[in-house]
Design a protein around this motif. Sequence first.
Motif, PDB file in Angstrom:
ATOM      1  N   ILE A  30       5.043   4.310   7.741  1.00 12.42           N
ATOM      2  CA  ILE A  30       4.319   5.530   7.382  1.00 12.42           C
ATOM      3  C   ILE A  30       3.511   5.219   6.126  1.00 12.42           C
ATOM      4  N   ARG A  31       2.251   5.629   6.116  1.00 12.96           N
ATOM      5  CA  ARG A  31       1.417   5.404   4.934  1.00 12.96           C
ATOM      6  C   ARG A  31       0.376   6.501   4.826  1.00 12.96           C
ATOM      7  N   ALA A  32       0.087   6.904   3.598  1.00 18.49           N
ATOM      8  CA  ALA A  32      -0.990   7.864   3.363  1.00 18.49           C
ATOM      9  C   ALA A  32      -2.305   7.214   3.763  1.00 18.49           C
ATOM     10  N   GLU A  33      -3.113   7.955   4.484  1.00 21.14           N
ATOM     11  CA  GLU A  33      -4.358   7.404   5.017  1.00 21.14           C
ATOM     12  C   GLU A  33      -5.548   7.789   4.151  1.00 21.14           C
ATOM     13  N   LYS A  34      -6.383   6.817   3.896  1.00 27.19           N
ATOM     14  CA  LYS A  34      -7.640   7.064   3.195  1.00 27.19           C
ATOM     15  C   LYS A  34      -8.626   7.667   4.193  1.00 27.19           C
ATOM     16  N   ASP A  35      -9.473   8.519   3.731  1.00 21.54           N
ATOM     17  CA  ASP A  35     -10.479   9.118   4.600  1.00 21.54           C
ATOM     18  C   ASP A  35     -11.702   8.208   4.625  1.00 21.54           C
TER      19      ASP A  35
ATOM     20  N   ASN B 276       0.800  -1.235   0.000  1.00 21.99           N
ATOM     21  CA  ASN B 276       0.000   0.000   0.000  1.00 21.99           C
ATOM     22  C   ASN B 276       0.829   1.280   0.000  1.00 21.99           C
ATOM     23  N   GLY B 277       1.978   1.277  -0.674  1.00 23.20           N
ATOM     24  CA  GLY B 277       2.793   2.486  -0.769  1.00 23.20           C
ATOM     25  C   GLY B 277       3.429   2.920   0.533  1.00 23.20           C
ATOM     26  N   ALA B 278       3.602   2.005   1.467  1.00 20.54           N
ATOM     27  CA  ALA B 278       4.169   2.338   2.771  1.00 20.54           C
ATOM     28  C   ALA B 278       5.642   2.720   2.659  1.00 20.54           C
ATOM     29  N   ILE B 279       6.102   3.491   3.623  1.00 22.76           N
ATOM     30  CA  ILE B 279       7.509   3.830   3.785  1.00 22.76           C
ATOM     31  C   ILE B 279       7.897   3.287   5.161  1.00 22.76           C
TER      32      ILE B 279
END
Length: 121
Positions: A59-64, A45-48
Motif C-alpha cells: 500500500i502506498r500513497a499515490e502521487k497525482d 517510498n513510505g510503503a506499508i
Amino acid sequence: MKINFKRLDHIMLCIPKGKEEEARDFYTNVLGLPELKDLGYPLPNGAIWFQMGDIQLHIRAEKDHGLSDRHPAFEVNNLAEVRAMLEGHGIAIKNESKIPDRNRFSFRDPFGNRIELIEMI
C-alpha cells in the motif's frame, strides 16, 4: 525468448496521501493481515507491506501524475534477458528504487498499465 515467470510476488494498491494510518487500520484490523515491519531494510517510498497468503500486498500513497502506480509484480528467473527483450521491442523501462533482496524494474503495457518484474538475489 520466453519470460520465465515464477509467481505473483505482490500487488500494489494506492491510497490518498495522509490516509496511511487509516489503511493500516483497515488492512490489519478489518482484513486481519499481518503487517511486515521488520524486514531488515526500510520500505521504499513510505510503503506499508502486508502478508496475504503466499503473496504480499503493498500500500502506498499515490502521487497525482496522471498514470496510476497500481500494479502487479511478477517474480521471474531471467530479469536481465527480459529487460533486453522488452527494450528490443521499444518498450520503455523504468528502474525502480533499490530494495536489498531483489532487482526490479517496471514498464507500461500499451494501455498504460504498470507491470513490475523482480528477481530475488
